[in-house]
Scaffold this active site. Structure first.
Site, mmCIF file in Angstrom:
data_model
loop_
_atom_site.group_PDB
_atom_site.id
_atom_site.type_symbol
_atom_site.label_atom_id
_atom_site.label_comp_id
_atom_site.label_asym_id
_atom_site.label_seq_id
_atom_site.Cartn_x
_atom_site.Cartn_y
_atom_site.Cartn_z
ATOM 1 N N SER A 23 -4.831 -9.447 -3.229
ATOM 2 C CA SER A 23 -5.344 -10.404 -4.218
ATOM 3 C C SER A 23 -4.258 -11.373 -4.655
ATOM 4 C CB SER A 23 -5.902 -9.657 -5.432
ATOM 5 O OG SER A 23 -4.888 -8.851 -5.999
ATOM 6 N N ASN B 147 0.830 -1.207 0.000
ATOM 7 C CA ASN B 147 0.000 0.000 0.000
ATOM 8 C C ASN B 147 0.864 1.256 0.000
ATOM 9 O OD1 ASN B 147 -2.039 -1.823 0.165
ATOM 10 N ND2 ASN B 147 -2.454 -1.505 2.333
ATOM 11 N N HIS C 233 5.964 -0.586 -2.627
ATOM 12 C CA HIS C 233 5.499 0.122 -3.834
ATOM 13 C C HIS C 233 5.628 1.640 -3.692
ATOM 14 C CE1 HIS C 233 2.907 -3.517 -5.324
ATOM 15 N NE2 HIS C 233 4.196 -3.698 -5.460
HETATM 16 P P1 OAD Z 1 -6.266 -5.668 -4.907
HETATM 17 O O1 OAD Z 1 -7.292 -4.638 -5.167
HETATM 18 O O2 OAD Z 1 -5.751 -6.423 -6.075
HETATM 19 O O3 OAD Z 1 -6.820 -6.758 -3.878
HETATM 20 C C1 OAD Z 1 -7.426 -6.398 -2.663
HETATM 21 C C2 OAD Z 1 -7.693 -7.649 -1.859
HETATM 22 O O4 OAD Z 1 -8.249 -7.251 -0.624
HETATM 23 C C3 OAD Z 1 -8.675 -8.631 -2.505
HETATM 24 O O5 OAD Z 1 -8.154 -9.948 -2.419
HETATM 25 C C4 OAD Z 1 -9.936 -8.486 -1.635
HETATM 26 O O6 OAD Z 1 -10.650 -9.714 -1.519
HETATM 27 C C5 OAD Z 1 -9.328 -8.104 -0.299
HETATM 28 N N1 OAD Z 1 -10.228 -7.338 0.578
HETATM 29 C C6 OAD Z 1 -11.251 -6.509 0.260
HETATM 30 N N2 OAD Z 1 -11.807 -5.974 1.352
HETATM 31 C C7 OAD Z 1 -11.109 -6.477 2.422
HETATM 32 C C8 OAD Z 1 -11.198 -6.296 3.830
HETATM 33 N N3 OAD Z 1 -12.104 -5.482 4.376
HETATM 34 N N4 OAD Z 1 -10.323 -6.980 4.619
HETATM 35 C C9 OAD Z 1 -9.391 -7.802 4.070
HETATM 36 N N5 OAD Z 1 -9.265 -7.998 2.739
HETATM 37 C C10 OAD Z 1 -10.102 -7.347 1.919
HETATM 38 O O7 OAD Z 1 -5.081 -4.960 -4.106
HETATM 39 P P2 OAD Z 1 -3.571 -5.450 -3.882
HETATM 40 O O8 OAD Z 1 -3.491 -6.916 -3.754
HETATM 41 O O9 OAD Z 1 -3.013 -4.608 -2.792
HETATM 42 O O10 OAD Z 1 0.235 -1.629 -7.216
HETATM 43 O O11 OAD Z 1 -2.917 -4.996 -5.243
HETATM 44 C C11 OAD Z 1 -1.539 -5.161 -5.438
HETATM 45 C C12 OAD Z 1 -0.989 -4.001 -6.223
HETATM 46 O O12 OAD Z 1 -1.703 -3.854 -7.445
HETATM 47 C C13 OAD Z 1 -1.146 -2.654 -5.561
HETATM 48 O O13 OAD Z 1 -0.118 -2.362 -4.645
HETATM 49 C C14 OAD Z 1 -1.098 -1.715 -6.701
HETATM 50 C C15 OAD Z 1 -2.023 -2.457 -7.621
HETATM 51 O O14 OAD Z 1 -2.039 -2.122 -8.904
HETATM 52 C C16 OAD Z 1 0.709 -0.435 -7.649
HETATM 53 O O15 OAD Z 1 0.073 0.601 -7.580
HETATM 54 C C17 OAD Z 1 2.079 -0.497 -8.186
#
Ligand code: OAD
Length: 244
Positions: free
Chosen positions: A191, A104, A121
């Site tokens: 995710s 994040n 990031h």
């Molecule tokens: P994503 O948007 O891909 O995934 C978010 C995850 O959080 C999903 O698996 C949801 O199921 C989960 N989620 C949603 N609400 C939740 C809650 N209340 N408690 C726990 N989990 C929850 O975001 P990231 O995995 O962080 O990169 O994405 C990775 C990277 O892709 C980011 O850092 C960003 C993005 O593009 C850059 O900006 C370089």
């Protein structure tokens, strides 16, 4: 495994652990009101993060990319850490060998008080000059479009690692070291599709770590997890500290 047994197992593993690593993604900040990237509310206008968070997108249309970041800066500035961020600060206090890796860029872990932390990031409040490379904090909302470097007047960009760019080698070395030596890796709210973070569970697992995941949904890492707790970060993460 039913939720309460899985929770108790994870709690016990945390109590026994000599070295803990936590990996977080946008899901932990979703509970502070910041949209995730791949959720239904993650789109800005009609763009996906992958369309905007690239060096090519910035080269093509820096104004558009800065407009997106201004939207995100304004949104994030009004948000505060939640009980999951706070519980991780407490976990850090209780364990000598602890490291938090976050994807994040919102800075909420830092705001909550986490110090043993890699923001792999980057951070949305830092900017970098595309000419002279200098990095500085900038909390203006909105940031002037197009922002110029005070030293050389070059175009500023967000100091964020975009798709197709490499992570800071010092951060990567640190992550690799803690993942190779941890007893437990806790994965919260990601995710698990963006590398290299998406590969961290496999690294820790190969090194013998116990893997816990907290997410309302299944992810590609679920198959590697010893314990998967289905739920929201702000509800589940504080439970890990109860009764200790
Ligand atoms: P994503 O948007 O891909 O995934 C978010 C995850 O959080 C999903 O698996 C949801 O199921 C989960 N989620 C949603 N609400 C939740 C809650 N209340 N408690 C726990 N989990 C929850 O975001 P990231 O995995 O962080 O990169 O994405 C990775 C990277 O892709 C980011 O850092 C960003 C993005 O593009 C850059 O900006 C370089």
């Amino acid at each position: 495994m039913v939720f309460s047994s899985a929770l108790n197992l994870l709690k016990q593993r945390l109590i026994d652990a000599r070295s803990i690593v936590v990996l977080t993604g946008a899901g932990i900040s979703a509970d502070s009101g910041i949209p995730t990237f791949r959720g239904a509310d993650g789109l800005w206008r009609t763009y996906r993060a992958e369309d905007l968070a690239t060096p090519e997108a910035f080269e093509r249309d820096p104004r558009l990319v800065w407009e997106w970041y201004n939207w995100r800066r304004e949104l994030i500035a009004a948000k505060r850490p939640n009980s999951a961020h706070e519980a991780l600060v407490e976990l850090e206090k209780r364990h000598e060998r602890f490291w938090l890796i976050t994807q994040n860029v919102d800075g909420l872990h830092r705001d909550a008080g986490s110090r043993k932390l890699s923001e792999i990031h980057g951070n949305i409040w830092m900017v970098r000059c595309t000419q002279c490379g200098c990095v500085e904090e900038n909390r203006s909302i909105p940031i002037a479009i197009l922002p110029a470097c005070v030293r050389c007047t070059g175009l500023l960009r967000p100091h964020i690692v975009w798709f197709g760019e490499s992570l800071d080698p010092t951060d990567m070395a640190r992550c690799d070291k803690v993942l190779q030596t941890c007893d437990i890796l806790l994965i919260i709210g990601t995710s698990g599709v963006v590398y290299p973070a998406a590969g961290f569970a496999a690294v820790a697992k190969r090194a013998g770590a116990f893997i816990g995941e907290i997410n309302p949904d299944e992810t590609p890492q679920t198959a590697l997890a010893d314990v998967s707790l289905r739920g929201r970060a702000k509800e589940v993460v504080p439970l890990l500290l109860h009764g200790r």
